[in-house]
Structures are given as structure tokens and as C-alpha cells.
Design a protein around this motif. Structure first.
Motif, short mmCIF file in Angstrom:
data_model
loop_
_atom_site.label_atom_id
_atom_site.label_comp_id
_atom_site.label_asym_id
_atom_site.label_seq_id
_atom_site.Cartn_x
_atom_site.Cartn_y
_atom_site.Cartn_z
N GLY A 37 0.82 -1.20 0.00
CA GLY A 37 0.00 0.00 0.00
C GLY A 37 0.85 1.26 0.00
O GLY A 37 2.03 1.23 -0.34
N ASN A 38 0.26 2.34 0.41
CA ASN A 38 0.90 3.64 0.34
C ASN A 38 1.61 4.01 1.64
O ASN A 38 1.84 5.18 1.91
N ARG A 39 1.91 3.03 2.46
CA ARG A 39 2.56 3.29 3.75
C ARG A 39 3.97 3.79 3.53
O ARG A 39 4.66 3.39 2.60
N TYR A 40 4.40 4.65 4.38
CA TYR A 40 5.75 5.18 4.31
C TYR A 40 6.64 4.41 5.27
O TYR A 40 6.37 4.33 6.46
N TYR A 41 7.68 3.81 4.71
CA TYR A 41 8.69 3.14 5.51
C TYR A 41 9.93 4.01 5.46
O TYR A 41 10.12 4.78 4.53
N LYS A 42 10.76 3.87 6.45
CA LYS A 42 11.97 4.69 6.51
C LYS A 42 12.87 4.37 5.31
O LYS A 42 13.34 3.25 5.15
N VAL A 43 13.07 5.35 4.45
CA VAL A 43 13.98 5.22 3.31
C VAL A 43 14.81 6.49 3.26
O VAL A 43 14.49 7.50 3.88
N ARG A 44 15.90 6.45 2.49
CA ARG A 44 16.81 7.59 2.44
C ARG A 44 16.32 8.75 1.60
O ARG A 44 16.80 9.86 1.73
N ILE A 45 15.39 8.51 0.70
CA ILE A 45 14.86 9.56 -0.15
C ILE A 45 13.75 10.26 0.62
O ILE A 45 12.76 9.63 0.98
N PRO A 46 13.88 11.56 0.89
CA PRO A 46 12.86 12.27 1.69
C PRO A 46 11.48 12.19 1.07
O PRO A 46 11.31 12.31 -0.14
N ASN A 47 10.49 11.98 1.93
CA ASN A 47 9.08 11.97 1.53
C ASN A 47 8.75 10.96 0.43
O ASN A 47 7.86 11.18 -0.37
N ALA A 48 9.47 9.87 0.37
CA ALA A 48 9.20 8.83 -0.63
C ALA A 48 8.71 7.58 0.08
O ALA A 48 9.08 7.30 1.21
N ASN A 49 7.87 6.82 -0.61
CA ASN A 49 7.49 5.52 -0.10
C ASN A 49 8.14 4.46 -0.98
O ASN A 49 8.81 4.78 -1.97
N LEU A 50 7.96 3.21 -0.63
CA LEU A 50 8.61 2.12 -1.35
C LEU A 50 8.21 2.11 -2.82
O LEU A 50 9.05 1.93 -3.70
N TYR A 51 6.94 2.30 -3.10
CA TYR A 51 6.47 2.30 -4.48
C TYR A 51 7.17 3.39 -5.30
O TYR A 51 7.59 3.15 -6.43
#
Length: 167
Positions: A37-51
Motif C-alpha cells: 500500500g501507500n505506507r511510508y517506511y523509513k527510506v533515504r529519499i525524503p518523503n518517498a514511499n517504497l512504491y
């Protein structure tokens, strides 16, 4: 995220092994999104989600002809699925026509290289089969699951899965 990605990869391998004509690799982000889904997981790109990482960031990097090291340093390539998966898909898409190069890129230019290279190798092996790889990369493989296990077990399992999937 881990469960959804695992299910999507299981679908990917099933389709690659059974030679389904669909370009399943291109649709992998959508299949993962179905589970994550559209959940935000901690990633290095600001304000990005996995998709967004699996689509927008990879597409932008490919258009810029970004190299593996630059891409994987930017999105991360440590032992976290939110970093591993974008690196795997970037490498496979960029070097899809050259499976050996894809594995070498994964080994040489990522932080968690054993994990990333094994996933890249599994995808490339499912697409091309072992004949696409150097003989010396294949000949020394024992096919064991455990250190003291029986040689060739993994090869027997692969043949059984191929037979089961094609029936």
C-alpha cells in the motif's frame, strides 16, 4: 513490507520459471504495492514511499544512465528491504541483457552485496538459466543446503519445482 515483497517475488519466480510472456519484472512494483500500500517506511529519499522508490527513482536513474554505485549510495544498499529492493530492481533493469554483469555490479557496488547479488543472481538465473553464466561460476557449485548436506540437493529441488509449476 517483507511479507508483501516475498509474495510478489514468489509470483515473479513462478512466472519466470514457467515462461509466462508477461513482463512481470516491469509490473513488480505494482504487485508489491498491492500488499504494501501507500505506507511510508523509513527510506533515504525524503518523503518517498517504497512504491515511489521502485518506480520514479529507478526510472529517473535509468534515464540519467546512473551507475550502480551512485544509485545504491543514494537510496542505500544496506541490509534493509527498503534499500535492498530498489538496488536489486535497478541492477536487474539496467543490466537485464547481461546477467553476468548484473551479478558483478551487485557484488562490487552495493553494501549488502551477498544478499543483493544472490537475489539478482536468482532473478537472472530464472530468466536465462545457468547456460547464461560462465562455466567456472557453475562448475564448482555443490548444490548443498547445509555444510554437511548431500551434494546436488538444490538442483533436484529446482527440477522438482519446474516440473510441478509446468504441470
Amino acid at each position: 513490507m517483507a511479507i508483501g515483497t516475498s509474495i510478489a517475488f514468489a509470483e515473479l519466480f513462478r512466472n519466470l520459471v514457467t515462461s509466462v510472456n508477461e513482463d512481470f519484472l516491469a509490473n513488480l512494483p505494482e504487485r508489491i504495492f498491492r500488499f504494501v500500500g501507500n505506507r511510508y517506511y523509513k527510506v533515504r529519499i525524503p518523503n518517498a514511499n517504497l512504491y515511489e522508490l521502485l518506480t520514479r527513482e529507478i526510472d529517473k536513474a535509468l534515464k540519467r544512465d546512473e551507475d550502480t554505485l551512485t544509485f545504491c549510495e543514494r537510496v542505500g544498499s544496506e541490509a534493509y528491504l527498503g534499500e535492498t529492493l530498489p538496488c536489486v530492481l535497478f541492477i536487474v533493469k539496467k543490466f537485464r541483457e547481461n546477467p553476468q554483469r548484473a551479478i558483478l555490479e551487485a557484488v562490487n557496488y552495493t553494501w549488502d552485496s551477498d544478499t543483493i547479488a544472490s537475489i539478482v543472481g536468482a532473478i537472472m538465473g530464472a530468466i536465462y538459466g545457468k547456460s547464461a553464466f560462465r562455466k567456472e561460476w557453475i562448475d564448482g557449485l555443490s548444490g548443498r543446503l547445509l555444510i554437511n548436506g548431500k551434494d546436488g540437493v538444490i538442483f533436484e529441488m529446482i527440477d522438482e519445482v519446474k516440473s510441478w509449476l509446468s504441470s
